[in-house]
Design a protein around this motif. Structure first.
Motif, PDB file in Angstrom:
ATOM      1  N   GLU A  47       0.834  -1.206   0.000  1.00 61.67           N
ATOM      2  CA  GLU A  47       0.000   0.000   0.000  1.00 61.67           C
ATOM      3  C   GLU A  47       0.872   1.261   0.000  1.00 61.67           C
ATOM      4  OE1 GLU A  47      -3.269   0.173  -0.371  1.00 61.67           O
ATOM      5  OE2 GLU A  47      -3.378  -2.016  -0.481  1.00 61.67           O
ATOM      6  N   PRO A  48       1.563   1.528  -1.100  1.00 60.98           N
ATOM      7  CA  PRO A  48       2.447   2.699  -1.141  1.00 60.98           C
ATOM      8  C   PRO A  48       1.666   4.001  -1.295  1.00 60.98           C
ATOM      9  CG  PRO A  48       2.388   1.663  -3.284  1.00 60.98           C
ATOM     10  CD  PRO A  48       1.575   0.794  -2.359  1.00 60.98           C
ATOM     11  N   ILE A  49       2.364   5.090  -0.981  1.00 61.07           N
ATOM     12  CA  ILE A  49       1.797   6.426  -1.156  1.00 61.07           C
ATOM     13  C   ILE A  49       2.772   7.242  -1.999  1.00 61.07           C
ATOM     14  CG2 ILE A  49       1.008   8.534  -0.012  1.00 61.07           C
ATOM     15  CD1 ILE A  49       0.484   6.823   2.494  1.00 61.07           C
ATOM     16  N   TYR A  51       3.433  11.100  -3.270  1.00 59.01           N
ATOM     17  CA  TYR A  51       3.116  12.507  -3.046  1.00 59.01           C
ATOM     18  C   TYR A  51       3.596  13.304  -4.255  1.00 59.01           C
ATOM     19  CZ  TYR A  51       2.593  11.003   1.795  1.00 59.01           C
ATOM     20  OH  TYR A  51       2.198  10.348   2.936  1.00 59.01           O
ATOM     21  N   ILE A  56      -2.057  13.458  -3.799  1.00 57.29           N
ATOM     22  CA  ILE A  56      -1.545  12.323  -3.041  1.00 57.29           C
ATOM     23  C   ILE A  56      -2.208  11.089  -3.637  1.00 57.29           C
ATOM     24  CG2 ILE A  56      -1.403  11.182  -0.797  1.00 57.29           C
ATOM     25  CD1 ILE A  56      -1.556  13.968   0.497  1.00 57.29           C
ATOM     26  N   ARG A  58      -2.602   6.905  -3.656  1.00 55.46           N
ATOM     27  CA  ARG A  58      -2.458   5.749  -2.766  1.00 55.46           C
ATOM     28  C   ARG A  58      -2.672   4.453  -3.525  1.00 55.46           C
ATOM     29  NH1 ARG A  58      -2.617   7.774   2.469  1.00 55.46           N
ATOM     30  NH2 ARG A  58      -3.367   9.904   2.571  1.00 55.46           N
ATOM     31  N   GLY A  59      -1.745   3.521  -3.339  1.00 53.01           N
ATOM     32  CA  GLY A  59      -1.886   2.189  -3.905  1.00 53.01           C
ATOM     33  C   GLY A  59      -1.095   1.974  -5.178  1.00 53.01           C
ATOM     34  N   ARG A  60      -0.767   0.701  -5.415  1.00 49.73           N
ATOM     35  CA  ARG A  60       0.030   0.330  -6.575  1.00 49.73           C
ATOM     36  C   ARG A  60      -0.679   0.648  -7.890  1.00 49.73           C
ATOM     37  NH1 ARG A  60       2.087  -5.666  -4.681  1.00 49.73           N
ATOM     38  NH2 ARG A  60       3.737  -4.986  -3.237  1.00 49.73           N
ATOM     39  N   GLN A 123       6.850   5.179   0.658  1.00 48.40           N
ATOM     40  CA  GLN A 123       6.350   6.513   0.329  1.00 48.40           C
ATOM     41  C   GLN A 123       7.349   7.156  -0.626  1.00 48.40           C
ATOM     42  OE1 GLN A 123       4.184   8.694   3.601  1.00 48.40           O
ATOM     43  NE2 GLN A 123       5.649   7.529   4.827  1.00 48.40           N
TER      44      GLN A 123
END
Length: 133
Positions: A47-49, A51, A56, A58-60, A123
């Motif tokens: 579950e990467p983020i 920025y 922002i 979120r998710g692959r 992140q």
């Protein structure tokens, strides 16, 4: 006075250069969605983020969509290229990059800063340099 880092501690560090350079080449330069998704699974936590300056993500799957969208927008000749060495320790790494037509001048430059957890990108901050007049 802090104790110096031992060779064993330094050996426990992930390969920051591999992670951040592979992110440019295998994710942001990859036009094939299946290959890009496979690279993201290799390089990023579950579950990467991401920025970005204006968002922002979120998710692959969302990161894959962002990368694919850039390639769609700028064309198949658009490439991200490392611009220097990766610097990192204790779970934080940075890589300067430039992007533009393959073999042509850079249209945009910036720095990726990544938090690395368990040997994968957790992140990722995309820091764009100001446009030059």
């Amino acid at each position: 006075m802090p104790e110096p880092i031992s060779a064993a501690q330094a050996a426990d560090e992930p390969d920051y250069g591999h992670l951040l350079r592979s992110n440019l080449e295998r994710v942001f330069n990859e036009p094939d969605p299946a290959r890009r998704a496979s690279a993201i699974a290799d390089l990023f936590v579950a579950e990467p983020i991401l920025y970005e300056p204006a968002d922002i993500v979120r998710g692959r799957a969302a990161i894959s969509e962002i990368a694919g969208g850039l390639l769609d927008r700028f064309g198949p000749d658009f490439r991200f290229r490392p611009d220097g060495d990766v610097v990192g320790h204790h779970g934080l790494a940075t890589l300067r990059w430039q992007a533009g037509p393959a073999g042509g001048p850079a249209m945009v430059t910036g720095t990726d800063a990544a938090e690395i957890v368990g040997g994968r990108i957790a992140q990722l901050w995309v820091l764009l340099d100001p446009a030059k007049p």
